[in-house]
Scaffold this motif. Structure first.
Motif, mmCIF file in Angstrom:
data_model
loop_
_atom_site.group_PDB
_atom_site.id
_atom_site.type_symbol
_atom_site.label_atom_id
_atom_site.label_comp_id
_atom_site.label_asym_id
_atom_site.label_seq_id
_atom_site.Cartn_x
_atom_site.Cartn_y
_atom_site.Cartn_z
ATOM 1 N N ALA A 64 46.064 51.049 34.831
ATOM 2 C CA ALA A 64 47.006 50.221 34.078
ATOM 3 C C ALA A 64 47.293 50.848 32.729
ATOM 4 O O ALA A 64 48.457 50.948 32.319
ATOM 5 C CB ALA A 64 46.442 48.806 33.914
ATOM 6 N N LEU A 103 50.965 52.033 31.640
ATOM 7 C CA LEU A 103 51.641 51.399 30.515
ATOM 8 C C LEU A 103 51.947 52.420 29.426
ATOM 9 O O LEU A 103 52.998 52.389 28.793
ATOM 10 C CB LEU A 103 50.777 50.263 29.961
ATOM 11 N N LYS A 115 54.729 51.285 26.598
ATOM 12 C CA LYS A 115 54.450 49.932 26.087
ATOM 13 C C LYS A 115 52.971 49.601 26.231
ATOM 14 O O LYS A 115 52.600 48.796 27.076
ATOM 15 C CB LYS A 115 55.318 48.877 26.756
ATOM 16 N N LEU A 134 59.094 36.912 29.303
ATOM 17 C CA LEU A 134 58.679 38.092 30.066
ATOM 18 C C LEU A 134 59.873 39.002 30.338
ATOM 19 O O LEU A 134 59.821 40.213 30.128
ATOM 20 C CB LEU A 134 58.024 37.652 31.368
ATOM 21 N N GLU A 146 55.208 42.418 30.682
ATOM 22 C CA GLU A 146 54.652 41.682 31.823
ATOM 23 C C GLU A 146 53.159 41.463 31.657
ATOM 24 O O GLU A 146 52.652 40.353 31.841
ATOM 25 C CB GLU A 146 54.890 42.440 33.131
ATOM 26 N N MET A 147 52.471 42.559 31.314
ATOM 27 C CA MET A 147 51.015 42.499 31.270
ATOM 28 C C MET A 147 50.545 41.432 30.287
ATOM 29 O O MET A 147 49.765 40.545 30.638
ATOM 30 C CB MET A 147 50.492 43.881 30.872
ATOM 31 N N LEU A 202 51.650 37.690 31.258
ATOM 32 C CA LEU A 202 50.909 37.104 32.369
ATOM 33 C C LEU A 202 49.450 36.885 32.012
ATOM 34 O O LEU A 202 48.826 35.928 32.467
ATOM 35 C CB LEU A 202 51.052 37.969 33.623
#
Lengths: 405, 432
Positions: free
Chosen positions: A47, A51, A56, A365, A371-372, A375
């Motif tokens: 991840a 990212l 981001k 979002l 998103e990460m 959420l």
């Protein structure tokens, strides 16, 4: 003659990690932990790498940025110039609003239906069975969408209320307007002196509790039973109404009036909120009804008969013998139904009700592309709500648990 | 002396019971009009039923089944039942039935999902009915891979290689646990298949495919839709969640602190968040957790998240089954000298799973209903399709017929399954 000797107690050997039950559990746990950490590390590493490649990295500062979108249903002050964080709070409050409203109505409807399902009246029992089976076996999302469709398609347009030969008319003495843009109900206007009425009202609620305890104590001491229900009802209404009229009716109602293309004034309950609230209540009520039914049936008939043999009247048998025992069975599954309702309220997104999923997990979002982070916060919020509810449930369970010998 | 008797020698004819104590009148008096409040309730209920049916029945039956658009439909109804008659336009179901069932699956390949669906019953049968030969369970084990191949198509070697991984794991367990201990065997049984799938299976499958080509036309996931999609997601979710749920339930019951904490954490996390947030993870986030460059399609991602979701619930169901087993079973297994895995595999799990079947069916019903949520992230399940159909010019404005049909199908599936699980519960209760 041979002597039996104890087997030699050797020191620690590596193989004992596998064959000796004293050490084996530690081995297993360490292997499991290493495996878990490796998997977790792999996921997090991926991840982070992905990212970073997208430019981001994890960063929560977007919550302070201007949101730029409006939320029509809000409990606190909010406009599109405020931050994403504020929008999320508005959404969270909306989630809690519909969850609390839904839990209350679902409980009321569910208890009534659960009790009626056990009715000796054949046709009533059958209708309730049909209700329960219909609502339980169709997806809740479909109920939400259908309720919304009923509101939009079946209810009259505001323009239908206009003119001499209006197609639609306001309900309940011209005070409530049911339209396809929502339901308009009168809202209270608090004039001078209204604080006194409210204060008296709160005092009388306190009075009800005080009276209840006093009546209980009196019954314990003298054995006399007061008609507490009627007295409590009188305390609830009479003082407030007297003060209300003495002070010259300080609280008045503002009625909705048709102005231009829509109703103005009064309190506007939006379709999305009502549709979601209705659908969730009716759906969850079907499950609660089953819970209530099984709880009542779980109290063995001997209990009722024994209470009757002691000379208790039917009403007192229910309130003093059956209900306390049934509640012990009913409450835990009921609370998990509340949890389900709260989680299902996230389907608000299907009817455009801006709850936390709609704000943080929806518009925010999509606008920020975070998103990460979105959420993660969203899940943390739901998790907090769920864990709070289940903690309350555990505390309650501990309190009502049967103390067995 | 004449024969005078004071006792009647000939019996009187039996009289019919009073009208109020027999037949339908008695039943009505007892069950609907036993007292005044009950009578009022009954009359109100009858009136309510009449009120609803009076509106719904004409609408449902003054309908048209054959039309190509809503306008044509309305004119057919007006011609048949007079101007102003409002009737249901079931023609939309007639027109779009195949789409509602199969989505955009190629029509010449419809036989494949149908075969998979029918075989599913053959696969479930030995689990649900004790009377069937135990050998059928082997088919149950192969079925998921076979169904996967039927639905998605492609090379047969891919599912075969996946099965090969399980076989390798089983062999590794046998060999290693003979050589070392069963603990090492378990580790080997987990590691060997993972290594096989990660590094070898793909190449071997490609190689075998080039030597012996065994493949049917591949169908892309984006063509899946309708009830087929709901059933596919639901069934795969439940089937895959079963083994994961068993492991989680055992972990939660275990004395091993670390294992227990990991399992409880996972279960409570999944159960604490709504499914829709997990589906958001599937649609936006899941690719981020994979090595850079991986990209697999949305339905697969949804299935992964649905499986994780279902396995947390499954774990709780199985934990219930484990807790319901009498303690004597655990102690009996211990006293036979079986180790943990042996007793779990041979004594505990078969019984615990059997007790859990009704609850497993219930959680399947829940999952099947929850598959409708995928419409929110843009998949074409029945609800997604209904929006799609209404976006069409011909059927713009059709609402109740579509929702009614979808609700009815879900109702029939879920109601029959719930009846079945109630029947099972009653059957299992007779044990003690």
């Amino acid at each position: 003659m041979s002597t039996i000797t104890d087997p030699e107690q050797g020191g620690f050997r590596i193989s004992m990690l596998l064959y000796d039950t004293r050490y084996r559990s530690i081995t297993i746990q360490i292997i499991a932990l290493i495996g878990f950490l490796l998997a977790l590390g792999w996921l997090i590493g991926n991840a982070a790498q992905n990212l970073a490649a997208l430019g981001k990295p994890l960063n929560f500062s977007f919550l302070g940025d201007t949101s730029g979108y409006d939320i029509n249903q809000r409990l606190i002050e909010y406009n599109s110039q405020m931050t994403h964080g504020r929008a999320a709070v508005v959404g969270l409050l909306n989630t809690l609003l519909v969850a609390v409203l839904g839990c209350i109505t679902a409980t009321v409807i569910g208890v009534i239906i659960g009790v009626l399902r056990l009715s000796k009246n054949w046709i009533i029992a059958k209708i309730m069975t049909v209700y329960i089976e219909t609502f339980r076996n169709v997806p809740v999302l479909l109920w939400i969408i259908m309720t919304m469709a009923i509101f939009i398609e079946v209810f009259p347009k505001p323009s239908d209320f206009r003119g001499a030969d209006a197609v639609a008319s306001m309900k309940l003495f011209e005070s409530v307007a049911v339209t396809n843009r929502g339901i308009f109900i009168p809202s209270p206007i608090f004039g001078s002196g209204s604080m006194a009425v409210i204060a008296v009202f709160i005092l009388s609620i306190v009075g009800i509790f005080v009276f209840g305890r006093w009546a209980h104590k009196r019954q314990d001491e003298t054995g006399q039973i007061l008609p507490t229900f009627w007295i409590k009802l009188a305390i609830f209404f009479v003082p407030s109404i007297i003060v209300f009229y003495v002070l010259g009716q300080p609280i008045s109602l503002e009625y909705p009036v048709l102005k231009g293309f829509n109703f103005k004034g009064g309190f506007h309950m939006r379709n999305s909120l009502i549709a979601l609230w209705f659908a969730l209540s009716l759906y969850t009520a079907a499950f609660i009804a089953e819970t209530v039914r099984s709880g009542i049936q779980a109290v063995s008939k001997g209990q009722t008969e024994a209470a009757a043999a002691l000379g208790l009247r039917p009403g007192r048998i229910t309130s003093l013998v059956v209900l306390p025992q049934a509640l012990r069975v009913i409450i835990p599954p009921m609370i998990s139904q509340y949890m389900n309702l709260t989680k299902n309220s996230s389907l608000a997104i299907a009817v455009g009700y801006m709850d936390i999923t709609g704000t943080l997990g929806g518009v925010t979002l999509n606008q920020t592309g975070r998103e990460m982070e979105s959420l993660m916060i969203l899940m943390a919020i739901y998790l907090t709500i769920s864990l709070t509810i289940s903690t309350v449930m555990n505390v309650y369970n501990e309190r009502v648990k049967l103390r067995e010998r | 002396m004449s024969n005078v008797s004071y006792v009647r020698t000939v019996m009187l004819q039996e009289q019919a019971p009073p009208a109020s104590q027999a037949g339908i009148v008695k039943w009505l008096r007892e069950n609907m009009f036993s007292n005044i409040p009950n009578s009022i309730l009954s009359i109100a209920a009858l009136w309510a039923i009449y009120y609803v049916l009076n509106d719904v029945l004409p609408w449902a039956f003054q309908s048209s089944w054959n039309a190509k658009s809503l306008g044509e439909c309305r004119s057919v109804i007006a011609a048949a039942y007079g101007e102003g008659a409002s009737g249901a336009c079931w023609a939309v179901i007639n027109d779009r039935f195949l789409q509602l069932v199969f989505g955009f699956y190629p029509s010449e390949l419809y036989w494949r999902p149908i075969v998979a669906f029918v075989l599913m019953f053959a696969a479930i049968a030995p689990v649900l009915f004790d009377g069937l030969p135990r050998k059928m369970l082997r088919f149950t084990m192969i079925y998921p891979f076979f169904a996967f191949w039927l639905l998605w198509g492609g090379s047969l070697w891919v599912p075969l290689m996946i099965i090969a991984g399980f076989v390798l794991g089983y062999l590794a367990f046998g060999v290693v646990s003979k050589m070392a201990s069963s603990l090492v065997g378990m580790i080997a049984a987990v590691l060997v298949p993972i290594l096989w799938w990660l590094f070898l299976a793909g190449d071997v499958a490609t190689m075998l495919q080039s030597i012996i080509p065994l493949s049917i036309e591949a169908v892309s996931s984006s063509n899946f839709g309708g009830f087929m999609l709901s059933i596919t997601i639901g069934v795969i979710g439940i089937a895959l969640s079963l083994p994961i749920g068993i492991v989680l339930a055992l972990g939660r019951q275990s004395d091993l602190m670390i294992v227990k904490v990991i399992c409880v954490g996972f279960i409570e996390f999944i159960r604490g968040v709504p499914l829709i947030t997990l589906l958001f993870v599937a649609s936006t986030l899941l690719n981020y957790f994979m090595p850079p460059g991986t990209n697999f399609d949305l339905i697969l991602r949804v299935i992964i998240m649905v499986t994780l979701f279902a396995s947390a619930y499954m774990a709780e169901v199985i934990r219930g089954g484990l807790a319901a087993l009498p303690k004597g079973q655990y102690e009996g297994a211990d006293s036979l000298g079986l180790d943990f895995w042996q007793s779990t595999r041979l004594i505990i799990m078969p019984q615990a799973l059997k007790i859990s079947i009704p609850n497993i069916v219930s959680s399947f019903i829940g999952l099947f209903k929850d598959t409708t949520l995928v419409s929110i992230i843009g998949l074409l399940d029945p609800i997604g399709l209904s929006t799609n159909i209404r976006a069409n010019q011909e059927w713009n404005g059709v609402i109740w017929e579509l929702y009614g049909f979808i609700a009815l199908v879900f109702w029939v599936f879920c109601f029959s399954m719930s009846r079945y699980s109630m029947y099972l519960e009653r059957k299992l209760q007779t044990g003690h």
